[in-house]
Write a protein that holds these residues in place. Structure first.
Motif, PDB file in Angstrom:
ATOM      1  N   LYS A  58     115.603  72.880  82.012  1.00  0.00           N
ATOM      2  CA  LYS A  58     116.781  72.624  81.200  1.00  0.00           C
ATOM      3  C   LYS A  58     116.873  73.678  80.107  1.00  0.00           C
ATOM      4  O   LYS A  58     115.865  74.116  79.560  1.00  0.00           O
ATOM      5  N   THR A  59     118.097  74.060  79.757  1.00  0.00           N
ATOM      6  CA  THR A  59     118.278  75.076  78.727  1.00  0.00           C
ATOM      7  C   THR A  59     117.819  74.581  77.362  1.00  0.00           C
ATOM      8  O   THR A  59     117.513  75.368  76.496  1.00  0.00           O
ATOM      9  N   SER A  60     117.742  73.285  77.156  1.00  0.00           N
ATOM     10  CA  SER A  60     117.322  72.752  75.865  1.00  0.00           C
ATOM     11  C   SER A  60     115.817  72.879  75.640  1.00  0.00           C
ATOM     12  O   SER A  60     115.344  72.614  74.549  1.00  0.00           O
ATOM     13  N   ASN A  61     115.068  73.290  76.639  1.00  0.00           N
ATOM     14  CA  ASN A  61     113.619  73.386  76.532  1.00  0.00           C
ATOM     15  C   ASN A  61     113.114  74.781  76.173  1.00  0.00           C
ATOM     16  O   ASN A  61     111.941  75.064  76.362  1.00  0.00           O
ATOM     17  N   PHE A  62     113.957  75.661  75.675  1.00  0.00           N
ATOM     18  CA  PHE A  62     113.527  77.030  75.374  1.00  0.00           C
ATOM     19  C   PHE A  62     112.348  77.055  74.419  1.00  0.00           C
ATOM     20  O   PHE A  62     111.455  77.875  74.553  1.00  0.00           O
ATOM     21  N   ASP A  89     123.028  83.057  81.175  1.00  0.00           N
ATOM     22  CA  ASP A  89     122.674  82.147  80.084  1.00  0.00           C
ATOM     23  C   ASP A  89     122.341  82.971  78.843  1.00  0.00           C
ATOM     24  O   ASP A  89     121.201  83.400  78.640  1.00  0.00           O
ATOM     25  N   THR A  90     123.342  83.204  78.014  1.00  0.00           N
ATOM     26  CA  THR A  90     123.155  84.071  76.847  1.00  0.00           C
ATOM     27  C   THR A  90     122.230  83.456  75.803  1.00  0.00           C
ATOM     28  O   THR A  90     121.511  84.175  75.115  1.00  0.00           O
ATOM     29  N   LYS A  91     122.222  82.131  75.686  1.00  0.00           N
ATOM     30  CA  LYS A  91     121.311  81.493  74.728  1.00  0.00           C
ATOM     31  C   LYS A  91     119.860  81.793  75.101  1.00  0.00           C
ATOM     32  O   LYS A  91     119.033  82.105  74.247  1.00  0.00           O
ATOM     33  N   ALA A  92     119.548  81.675  76.372  1.00  0.00           N
ATOM     34  CA  ALA A  92     118.189  81.947  76.833  1.00  0.00           C
ATOM     35  C   ALA A  92     117.842  83.420  76.628  1.00  0.00           C
ATOM     36  O   ALA A  92     116.739  83.751  76.188  1.00  0.00           O
ATOM     37  N   PHE A  93     118.772  84.301  76.943  1.00  0.00           N
ATOM     38  CA  PHE A  93     118.535  85.734  76.772  1.00  0.00           C
ATOM     39  C   PHE A  93     118.251  86.067  75.304  1.00  0.00           C
ATOM     40  O   PHE A  93     117.294  86.779  75.001  1.00  0.00           O
ATOM     41  N   HIS A  94     119.053  85.527  74.407  1.00  0.00           N
ATOM     42  CA  HIS A  94     118.856  85.808  72.984  1.00  0.00           C
ATOM     43  C   HIS A  94     117.522  85.257  72.482  1.00  0.00           C
ATOM     44  O   HIS A  94     116.843  85.902  71.678  1.00  0.00           O
ATOM     45  N   LYS A  95     117.139  84.098  72.967  1.00  0.00           N
ATOM     46  CA  LYS A  95     115.840  83.533  72.587  1.00  0.00           C
ATOM     47  C   LYS A  95     114.707  84.439  73.070  1.00  0.00           C
ATOM     48  O   LYS A  95     113.752  84.704  72.343  1.00  0.00           O
ATOM     49  N   TYR A  96     114.826  84.931  74.299  1.00  0.00           N
ATOM     50  CA  TYR A  96     113.793  85.810  74.847  1.00  0.00           C
ATOM     51  C   TYR A  96     113.711  87.114  74.050  1.00  0.00           C
ATOM     52  O   TYR A  96     112.618  87.581  73.729  1.00  0.00           O
ATOM     53  N   ALA A 119     106.396  83.759  79.478  1.00  0.00           N
ATOM     54  CA  ALA A 119     106.555  84.061  80.903  1.00  0.00           C
ATOM     55  C   ALA A 119     107.563  83.126  81.559  1.00  0.00           C
ATOM     56  O   ALA A 119     108.371  83.565  82.383  1.00  0.00           O
ATOM     57  N   GLU A 120     107.530  81.859  81.198  1.00  0.00           N
ATOM     58  CA  GLU A 120     108.494  80.909  81.755  1.00  0.00           C
ATOM     59  C   GLU A 120     109.916  81.260  81.345  1.00  0.00           C
ATOM     60  O   GLU A 120     110.842  81.214  82.164  1.00  0.00           O
ATOM     61  N   LEU A 121     110.086  81.609  80.072  1.00  0.00           N
ATOM     62  CA  LEU A 121     111.412  81.978  79.591  1.00  0.00           C
ATOM     63  C   LEU A 121     111.893  83.265  80.251  1.00  0.00           C
ATOM     64  O   LEU A 121     113.051  83.377  80.643  1.00  0.00           O
ATOM     65  N   ARG A 122     110.994  84.234  80.423  1.00  0.00           N
ATOM     66  CA  ARG A 122     111.353  85.479  81.116  1.00  0.00           C
ATOM     67  C   ARG A 122     111.842  85.180  82.534  1.00  0.00           C
ATOM     68  O   ARG A 122     112.882  85.685  82.956  1.00  0.00           O
ATOM     69  N   LEU A 178     110.541  88.755  72.011  1.00  0.00           N
ATOM     70  CA  LEU A 178     110.067  90.138  72.204  1.00  0.00           C
ATOM     71  C   LEU A 178     110.031  90.903  70.883  1.00  0.00           C
ATOM     72  O   LEU A 178     109.080  91.639  70.617  1.00  0.00           O
ATOM     73  N   ARG A 179     111.048  90.725  70.074  1.00  0.00           N
ATOM     74  CA  ARG A 179     111.100  91.425  68.785  1.00  0.00           C
ATOM     75  C   ARG A 179     110.007  90.970  67.834  1.00  0.00           C
ATOM     76  O   ARG A 179     109.571  91.724  66.978  1.00  0.00           O
ATOM     77  N   ALA A 180     109.568  89.740  67.976  1.00  0.00           N
ATOM     78  CA  ALA A 180     108.527  89.193  67.109  1.00  0.00           C
ATOM     79  C   ALA A 180     107.117  89.516  67.604  1.00  0.00           C
ATOM     80  O   ALA A 180     106.141  89.223  66.921  1.00  0.00           O
ATOM     81  N   SER A 181     107.011  90.135  68.764  1.00  0.00           N
ATOM     82  CA  SER A 181     105.713  90.427  69.355  1.00  0.00           C
ATOM     83  C   SER A 181     104.925  91.413  68.492  1.00  0.00           C
ATOM     84  O   SER A 181     105.445  92.461  68.109  1.00  0.00           O
ATOM     85  N   PRO A 182     103.662  91.101  68.184  1.00  0.00           N
ATOM     86  CA  PRO A 182     102.864  91.998  67.343  1.00  0.00           C
ATOM     87  C   PRO A 182     102.516  93.320  68.033  1.00  0.00           C
ATOM     88  O   PRO A 182     102.238  94.299  67.356  1.00  0.00           O
ATOM     89  N   ASN A 183     102.542  93.374  69.339  1.00  0.00           N
ATOM     90  CA  ASN A 183     102.201  94.599  70.074  1.00  0.00           C
ATOM     91  C   ASN A 183     103.433  95.387  70.492  1.00  0.00           C
ATOM     92  O   ASN A 183     103.361  96.233  71.372  1.00  0.00           O
ATOM     93  N   ARG A 184     104.524  95.114  69.852  1.00  0.00           N
ATOM     94  CA  ARG A 184     105.788  95.752  70.194  1.00  0.00           C
ATOM     95  C   ARG A 184     105.744  97.236  69.864  1.00  0.00           C
ATOM     96  O   ARG A 184     105.261  97.650  68.815  1.00  0.00           O
TER      97      ARG A 184
END
Length: 60
Positions: free
Chosen positions: A2-6, A24-31, A12-15, A35-41
Motif C-alpha cells: 500500500k502507498t500509505s506504508n512508505f 506514483d510520485t509520492k513514492a518517488f519523492h519519498k525515495y 530496498a522495498e521502496l526502491r 537518497l538525499r539523506a544518505s550519509p554515503n551520498r
C-alpha cells in the motif's frame, strides 16, 4: 504494498516499489528524500561528470 506504508518500507522495498510503480510520485519523492539523506551520498557537479563519474563507477 500500500502507498500509505512508505514510512514502514526499507530502502530496498521502496526502491522496488518505485521501479514497479513509476507513476506514483509520492513514492518517488519519498525515495529521493531517503537518497538525499544518505550519509554515503556522493555528489559531483555537472562539469565533473565526464571526468569523475568513470572514476566513481570503477571504484565500486
Amino acid at each position: 504494498m500500500k502507498t500509505s506504508n512508505f514510512e514502514d518500507m526499507t530502502r530496498a522495498e521502496l526502491r522496488d516499489y518505485v521501479r514497479h510503480n513509476p507513476h506514483d510520485t509520492k513514492a518517488f519523492h519519498k525515495y529521493v528524500d531517503i537518497l538525499r539523506a544518505s550519509p554515503n551520498r556522493i555528489t559531483i557537479s555537472p562539469d565533473e561528470i565526464e571526468t569523475e563519474l568513470p572514476k566513481l563507477l570503477q571504484s565500486n
